[in-house]
Write a protein that holds these residues in place. Structure first.
Motif, mmCIF file in Angstrom:
data_model
loop_
_atom_site.group_PDB
_atom_site.id
_atom_site.type_symbol
_atom_site.label_atom_id
_atom_site.label_comp_id
_atom_site.label_asym_id
_atom_site.label_seq_id
_atom_site.Cartn_x
_atom_site.Cartn_y
_atom_site.Cartn_z
ATOM 1 N N ILE A 1 5.772 -3.490 -0.118
ATOM 2 C CA ILE A 1 5.113 -3.141 1.138
ATOM 3 C C ILE A 1 5.167 -4.284 2.157
ATOM 4 O O ILE A 1 5.517 -4.050 3.328
ATOM 5 N N PRO A 2 4.823 -5.527 1.802
ATOM 6 C CA PRO A 2 4.889 -6.594 2.813
ATOM 7 C C PRO A 2 6.276 -6.766 3.419
ATOM 8 O O PRO A 2 6.404 -7.013 4.631
ATOM 9 N N ALA B 1 2.274 -0.484 -12.339
ATOM 10 C CA ALA B 1 2.866 -1.544 -11.527
ATOM 11 C C ALA B 1 3.085 -1.088 -10.092
ATOM 12 O O ALA B 1 2.848 -1.840 -9.142
ATOM 13 N N CYS B 2 3.526 0.151 -9.932
ATOM 14 C CA CYS B 2 3.811 0.673 -8.591
ATOM 15 C C CYS B 2 2.540 0.858 -7.770
ATOM 16 O O CYS B 2 2.471 0.444 -6.607
ATOM 17 N N VAL B 3 1.519 1.483 -8.354
ATOM 18 C CA VAL B 3 0.317 1.752 -7.555
ATOM 19 C C VAL B 3 -0.457 0.465 -7.279
ATOM 20 O O VAL B 3 -1.014 0.288 -6.182
ATOM 21 N N CYS C 1 -1.157 -1.002 -3.425
ATOM 22 C CA CYS C 1 -2.497 -1.340 -2.929
ATOM 23 C C CYS C 1 -2.581 -2.807 -2.522
ATOM 24 O O CYS C 1 -3.101 -3.135 -1.446
ATOM 25 N N ASP C 2 -2.067 -3.682 -3.372
ATOM 26 C CA ASP C 2 -2.080 -5.110 -3.050
ATOM 27 C C ASP C 2 -1.251 -5.392 -1.796
ATOM 28 O O ASP C 2 -1.626 -6.230 -0.960
ATOM 29 N N GLY C 3 -0.143 -4.702 -1.667
ATOM 30 C CA GLY C 3 0.724 -4.901 -0.508
ATOM 31 C C GLY C 3 0.062 -4.469 0.787
ATOM 32 O O GLY C 3 0.135 -5.174 1.805
ATOM 33 N N PRO D 1 -3.122 2.891 4.975
ATOM 34 C CA PRO D 1 -2.301 4.098 4.865
ATOM 35 C C PRO D 1 -3.176 5.343 4.864
ATOM 36 O O PRO D 1 -4.384 5.267 4.612
ATOM 37 N N LEU D 2 -2.581 6.471 5.134
ATOM 38 C CA LEU D 2 -3.266 7.748 4.910
ATOM 39 C C LEU D 2 -3.122 8.068 3.427
ATOM 40 O O LEU D 2 -2.005 8.165 2.916
#
Length: 275
Positions: free
Chosen positions: A86-87, A186-188, A192-194, A202-203
């Motif tokens: 995400i970042p 790992a993905c979720v 969230c951290d990102g 996010p929506l």
């Protein structure tokens, strides 16, 4: 101004369903495939999909060119590996918006396990290959081809889906259900951290609400994008997959992943409540 919307969700969370339902709106265009090969341009040699150094300028140009092929005031892209970076995405595409799709971890693990074990869909693979920029992403093409062949020969170490850090060791040493649960977690967690790191809201869409009230949930996205609502959807939406993880996974699988999934779910619930 044209809006780019990234649909973020772990593999088998329903991102394809949401993308296809959104595509029914006349103002929305969608990228029809996950395009991780474009995201990885310049980062082909990394062992995972996290991109600590960011999206390369080469990848950014290729992605913008791909988005330009799509018509509509809003373009939706849903590569599932984007959960892990995400970042990097926010830095490369600063004016974009994000929908975060969340689904029960047991159901994701069960669906992912079936996908890891499924034979290669050659018709889909060949269709997707027609869009692949082989000269630009030869390194990724070689890795992808090796994974496809490994899955065909039933090698345990063949992986599928987002490559989180340590996935190769997990695929060698853990049960498939455990790997699928770790992949979801790992993905979720990374998503969230990102979002927290770059201070983006996010929506949030929950898969279970989506499949039980599809028009309401899709129109909630439309309203968020300031688009007119729709009164009907033609895409096939089924709620029968809810709870399938606990119904279909072996008891030994459930026992091996229960602690991780429950802990991650509690973390997600707290994260949502703080938003």
């Amino acid at each position: 101004m044209r809006q780019t919307v990234f649909l973020i969700g772990a593999a088998r969370s329903g991102t394809k369903l949401v993308r296809d339902l959104l595509a029914e709106h006349p103002a929305i265009g969608v990228v029809p495939y996950d395009v991780n090969y474009l995201w990885r341009l310049g980062n082909e040699n990394l062992e995972d999909d996290c991109f600590p150094s960011g999206i390369s300028s080469k990848a950014q140009r290729a992605l913008l060119a791909e988005f330009d092929k799509v018509s509509g005031d809003h373009v939706v892209e849903k590569t599932v590996s984007n959960c892990l970076r995400i970042p990097a995405i926010a830095a490369a595409f600063p004016d974009s918006r994000y929908v975060l799709l969340l689904r029960d971890g047991f159901d994701v693990a069960e669906s992912s396990k079936r996908q890891w074990q499924a034979p290669v869909d050659w018709r889909y693979t060949l269709r997707k290959a027609m869009t692949f920029p082989l000269l630009k992403a030869s390194g990724y093409a070689i890795r992808y081809a090796r994974q496809v062949l490994a899955r065909q020969t039933e090698k345990k170490t063949a992986t599928w889906g987002p490559r989180y850090p340590g996935i190769d060791a997990d695929a060698t040493n853990l049960s498939l259900a455990a790997v699928c649960a770790r992949q979801w977690a790992a993905c979720v967690r990374a998503a969230c951290d990102g979002f927290d790191e770059v201070d983006i809201q996010p929506l949030i869409v929950e898969y279970e609400k989506l499949v039980t009230e599809p028009i309401h949930e899709i129109n909630r996205i439309h309203a968020w994008l300031e688009l007119a609502p729709v009164s009907r959807l033609t895409g096939l939406v089924r709620s029968t997959e809810i709870g399938k993880g606990r119904r279909s996974l072996a008891s030994t699988d459930i026992e091996s992943i229960e602690s991780l999934i429950n802990e991650t779910t509690r973390t997600l619930t707290q994260w949502i409540q703080n938003k």
